[in-house]
Design a protein around this motif. Structure first.
Motif, PDB file in Angstrom:
ATOM      1  N   UNK A  11     -29.717  10.748 -18.003  1.00 45.54           N
ATOM      2  CA  UNK A  11     -28.966  10.369 -16.818  1.00 45.54           C
ATOM      3  C   UNK A  11     -28.032   9.194 -17.100  1.00 45.54           C
ATOM      4  N   UNK A  12     -28.508   8.252 -17.898  1.00 41.82           N
ATOM      5  CA  UNK A  12     -27.669   7.103 -18.265  1.00 41.82           C
ATOM      6  C   UNK A  12     -26.411   7.571 -19.000  1.00 41.82           C
ATOM      7  N   UNK A  13     -26.588   8.470 -19.982  1.00 38.74           N
ATOM      8  CA  UNK A  13     -25.441   8.988 -20.726  1.00 38.74           C
ATOM      9  C   UNK A  13     -24.482   9.751 -19.809  1.00 38.74           C
ATOM     10  N   UNK A  14     -25.044  10.524 -18.886  1.00 41.40           N
ATOM     11  CA  UNK A  14     -24.210  11.275 -17.940  1.00 41.40           C
ATOM     12  C   UNK A  14     -23.326  10.328 -17.129  1.00 41.40           C
ATOM     13  N   UNK A  15     -23.927   9.285 -16.588  1.00 43.92           N
ATOM     14  CA  UNK A  15     -23.158   8.359 -15.753  1.00 43.92           C
ATOM     15  C   UNK A  15     -22.155   7.552 -16.569  1.00 43.92           C
ATOM     16  N   UNK A  16     -22.498   7.235 -17.808  1.00 36.57           N
ATOM     17  CA  UNK A  16     -21.527   6.558 -18.671  1.00 36.57           C
ATOM     18  C   UNK A  16     -20.337   7.471 -18.975  1.00 36.57           C
ATOM     19  N   UNK A  17     -20.607   8.768 -19.185  1.00 34.95           N
ATOM     20  CA  UNK A  17     -19.523   9.725 -19.393  1.00 34.95           C
ATOM     21  C   UNK A  17     -18.644   9.831 -18.152  1.00 34.95           C
ATOM     22  N   UNK A  27     -14.964   4.398  -8.552  1.00 30.42           N
ATOM     23  CA  UNK A  27     -15.885   5.393  -9.103  1.00 30.42           C
ATOM     24  C   UNK A  27     -16.427   4.947 -10.457  1.00 30.42           C
ATOM     25  N   UNK A  28     -15.564   4.340 -11.253  1.00 29.08           N
ATOM     26  CA  UNK A  28     -15.987   3.829 -12.563  1.00 29.08           C
ATOM     27  C   UNK A  28     -17.057   2.755 -12.390  1.00 29.08           C
ATOM     28  N   UNK A  29     -16.866   1.894 -11.390  1.00 25.52           N
ATOM     29  CA  UNK A  29     -17.837   0.830 -11.114  1.00 25.52           C
ATOM     30  C   UNK A  29     -19.176   1.414 -10.648  1.00 25.52           C
ATOM     31  N   UNK A  30     -19.113   2.413  -9.776  1.00 23.09           N
ATOM     32  CA  UNK A  30     -20.344   3.045  -9.280  1.00 23.09           C
ATOM     33  C   UNK A  30     -21.097   3.747 -10.409  1.00 23.09           C
ATOM     34  N   UNK A  31     -20.374   4.479 -11.247  1.00 22.95           N
ATOM     35  CA  UNK A  31     -21.008   5.193 -12.348  1.00 22.95           C
ATOM     36  C   UNK A  31     -21.601   4.224 -13.368  1.00 22.95           C
ATOM     37  N   UNK A  34     -24.785   2.909 -11.868  1.00 20.90           N
ATOM     38  CA  UNK A  34     -25.840   3.923 -11.931  1.00 20.90           C
ATOM     39  C   UNK A  34     -26.392   4.032 -13.348  1.00 20.90           C
ATOM     40  N   UNK A  35     -25.518   3.968 -14.341  1.00 14.66           N
ATOM     41  CA  UNK A  35     -25.960   4.027 -15.738  1.00 14.66           C
ATOM     42  C   UNK A  35     -26.862   2.838 -16.069  1.00 14.66           C
ATOM     43  N   UNK A  36     -26.511   1.666 -15.569  1.00 15.59           N
ATOM     44  CA  UNK A  36     -27.338   0.478 -15.813  1.00 15.59           C
ATOM     45  C   UNK A  36     -28.702   0.621 -15.150  1.00 15.59           C
ATOM     46  N   UNK A  37     -28.731   1.203 -13.955  1.00 22.71           N
ATOM     47  CA  UNK A  37     -30.015   1.412 -13.271  1.00 22.71           C
ATOM     48  C   UNK A  37     -30.887   2.401 -14.044  1.00 22.71           C
ATOM     49  N   UNK A  38     -30.285   3.478 -14.550  1.00 30.16           N
ATOM     50  CA  UNK A  38     -31.049   4.433 -15.345  1.00 30.16           C
ATOM     51  C   UNK A  38     -31.545   3.803 -16.650  1.00 30.16           C
ATOM     52  N   UNK A  39     -30.763   2.902 -17.231  1.00 36.02           N
ATOM     53  CA  UNK A  39     -31.191   2.216 -18.451  1.00 36.02           C
ATOM     54  C   UNK A  39     -32.414   1.342 -18.175  1.00 36.02           C
TER      55      UNK A  39
END
Length: 86
Positions: A11-17, A27-31, A34-39
């Protein structure tokens, strides 16, 4: 249910992509958030896995307890049935 570390990393990789592909800054900020939260969740899952492994200990020292045979009574059989006539 607690997610596994592999799910969290995926999920982290998905949101970073998604953040990398986005042209909109919000949207970049939200993604990215989200990536940081998954990490963080992945790190927590890895700590849980380490604690479980340490608590289980080595498999060599454990003794397997015998499992009672259930041949005498089927699973759906009522154990009090033989006392119904009393």
């Amino acid at each position: 249910m607690q997610p596994s570390s592999s799910l969290c990393r995926t999920q982290e990789r998905y949101h970073l992509d998604q953040a990398a592909k986005s042209v909109l800054p919000n949207l970049r900020e939200q993604a990215t958030g989200a990536a940081a939260a998954w990490a963080r969740e992945a790190e927590a899952a890895e700590r849980r896995d380490k604690r479980r492994a340490a608590a289980a200990g080595p498999a060599e020292g454990r003794i397997a307890l015998p499992v009672p045979a259930s041949d005498t009574m089927p699973e759906n059989e009522n154990p009090d049935r033989s006392f119904a006539h009393a």
